[in-house]
Scaffold this motif. Structure first.
Motif: not given
Length: 480
Positions: A88-92, A156-159, A237-241
């Motif tokens: 999930v983190a990688a897809l984000h 960019a922050v998400t990446f 991970v939820s936050m990055l989602n």
């Protein structure tokens, strides 16, 4: 080509399907149907967007769609449930990087349109997006620039944040909080510089401002997540989602794509709500999670007295045979050992003997909310005996036997008994109130957060050492 009416109708249909998908995922029995709603909704969205008015370049688009579909299918087939959080983190990270690229492209097209207008005002061979930009009034172009800035910064922050989260979850990056000298002041300084660059860009500065803005946002994402402890990664991970959803929504505004706006808003809001729920379950302040590592002790931790006493399969089986009520607490260790099928077999045997068997699920058990529920559903454990913490926590005192499988922090009594503990105040499953507690664990090490657990040293606790699946398989023939 499809007309705009068809595309608009498809966007509404896809949006409804996405909402139904999110709503259905809250219930185990409806989850499979909900997943299909999401699949169908995304297929509708992609098809009608790709063949909508003004879209071209199919010689490049169709091969990319096929390649992406093949990669996605292979990843889905190979990834284990234990690896789902890092996937999930990688897809984000992909969503974040896509937002940056789209925003850059949008600004280049904007500059191309303005340059053409300055020459002769003709439309030339504009792309569909450039033609859209050419119809915008000056104030609308300003809004477009704001959308570009937001898309680049959030994306960019998400990446980089998602890349670091992936590394920590996969064990490729040290899970301990680590920051460069200067700590959060570096993040604050980078944020201020980003704001200044955004102002320069909106004032008419060149494309270089967007490149520097992306570089600073990449750093913020990296440094922000590096400073967060591994035990807080589920919240991260939820936050990055949520971030990825807002990045998609920003790009939806940039592209004037209603479906992307709606989908991004759904992902962004649901991710934010999930982050809040998880923080509440851990008695953590969301801002503190983002600005620091796991917990924060206020003094020396209480000394732990006693010793960890081991027990073998025959001892556990004897207690189970005599017990009337049993509660099983699964954790990430069960997922790692892939012991859910063995757990299901044990439950069926105990229930056939007339014993009351239930599961207690902590909201943050595993690496993502619902992780344990999915594993148990996969092993065909009946839904009605899988209970959430609030539903079952008061029942431990009247329970004969509790079996803890690969859990640590969510059953740690220090959360309630030691005010100096890093997890003080965190709601936990009160398993120590049961008559007997058996902990299935590989060894004597601490859990993911590195915090010692006094439960393992209590008089009514016994350590059932070994791989969870092997231990349970050894236990099964001994249970009558």
């Amino acid at each position: 080509m499809l007309g705009q009416g068809f595309v608009s109708a498809a966007a509404i249909a896809a949006s409804v399907l996405f909402i139904l998908s999110l709503g259905g995922l809250s219930n185990q029995e409806k989850a499979k149907r909900a997943v299909w709603y999401g699949i169908i909704g995304m297929a509708v969205a992609v098809f009608f967007t790709a063949f909508g008015p003004g879209i071209g370049g199919y010689w490049l688009m169709i091969p990319m769609i096929i390649i992406g579909a093949v990669i996605g299918a292979r990843m889905a087939g190979r990834v284990e449930m234990t690896e789902m959080p890092q996937l999930v983190a990688a897809l984000h990270s992909c969503v974040g990087l896509a937002a940056v690229f789209v925003a850059w492209s949008a600004d280049l097209e904007r500059r191309r349109v303005l340059a053409a207008r300055a020459v002769d005002g003709a439309m030339h061979d504009f792309s569909a997006f450039a033609a859209l930009v050419a119809t915008k009034a000056p104030d609308e172009l300003t809004f477009l620039q704001v959308e570009v800035v937001l898309g680049i910064f959030i994306g960019a922050v998400t990446f980089t944040g998602s890349v670091i989260a992936f590394g920590k979850l996969a064990g490729k990056v040290d899970g301990k909080p680590r920051q460069l000298p200067g700590g959060h002041l570096l993040n604050a300084g980078a944020a201020v510089l980003s704001l200044l660059l955004a102002i320069l860009y909106l004032s008419g500065a060149g494309f270089w401002t967007l490149l520097l803005l992306a570089a600073l946002a990449f750093f913020i994402g990296y440094h922000l997540i590096m400073g967060i402890g591994g035990a807080d990664m589920p919240v991260v991970v939820s936050m990055l989602n949520s971030y990825s959803g807002w990045a998609a929504a920003a790009i939806g505004f940039t592209l004037s794509n209603d479906l992307l706006i709606v989908t991004g808003a759904l992902v962004g809001s649901s991710g934010a709500i999930l982050s809040y729920i998880m923080c509440k379950a851990m008695n953590r302040n969301f801002v503190n999670v983002i600005l620091g590592g796991f917990g924060g002790s206020q003094g020396p931790a209480a000394e732990i007295e006693g010793e960890q006493v081991a027990i073998d399969a025959s001892g556990v089986a004897s207690a189970l045979n005599d017990a009337e009520s049993i509660i099983i607490v699964p954790g990430y260790g069960m997922a790692v050992a892939q012991a859910q099928t063995a757990v299901s077999d044990l439950v069926r045997k105990l229930r056939a003997a007339g014993k009351e068997v239930r599961f207690a699920i902590h909201p943050v058990a595993g690496r993502l909310p619902g992780h344990m529920n999915v594993l148990l559903a996969e092993a065909r454990v009946p839904y009605d005996i899988v209970l959430e913490m609030d539903e079952i926590n008061d029942d431990f005192a009247s329970t004969d036997v509790v079996i803890v499988i690969g859990s640590n922090d969510i059953v740690n009594p220090a959360a309630q008994e030691d005010p100096n503990s890093p997890i003080a105040g965190m709601p936990v499953l009160k398993v120590w109130e049961a008559k007997q507690v058996f902990i299935s664990k590989r060894g004597q090490g601490t859990g993911y957060s590195g915090i010692e657990n006094p439960l393992f040293f209590k008089d009514n606790s016994r350590m059932f050492y070994g791989d969870a699946r092997e231990s349970l398989n050894a236990l099964l023939p001994l249970v009558e």
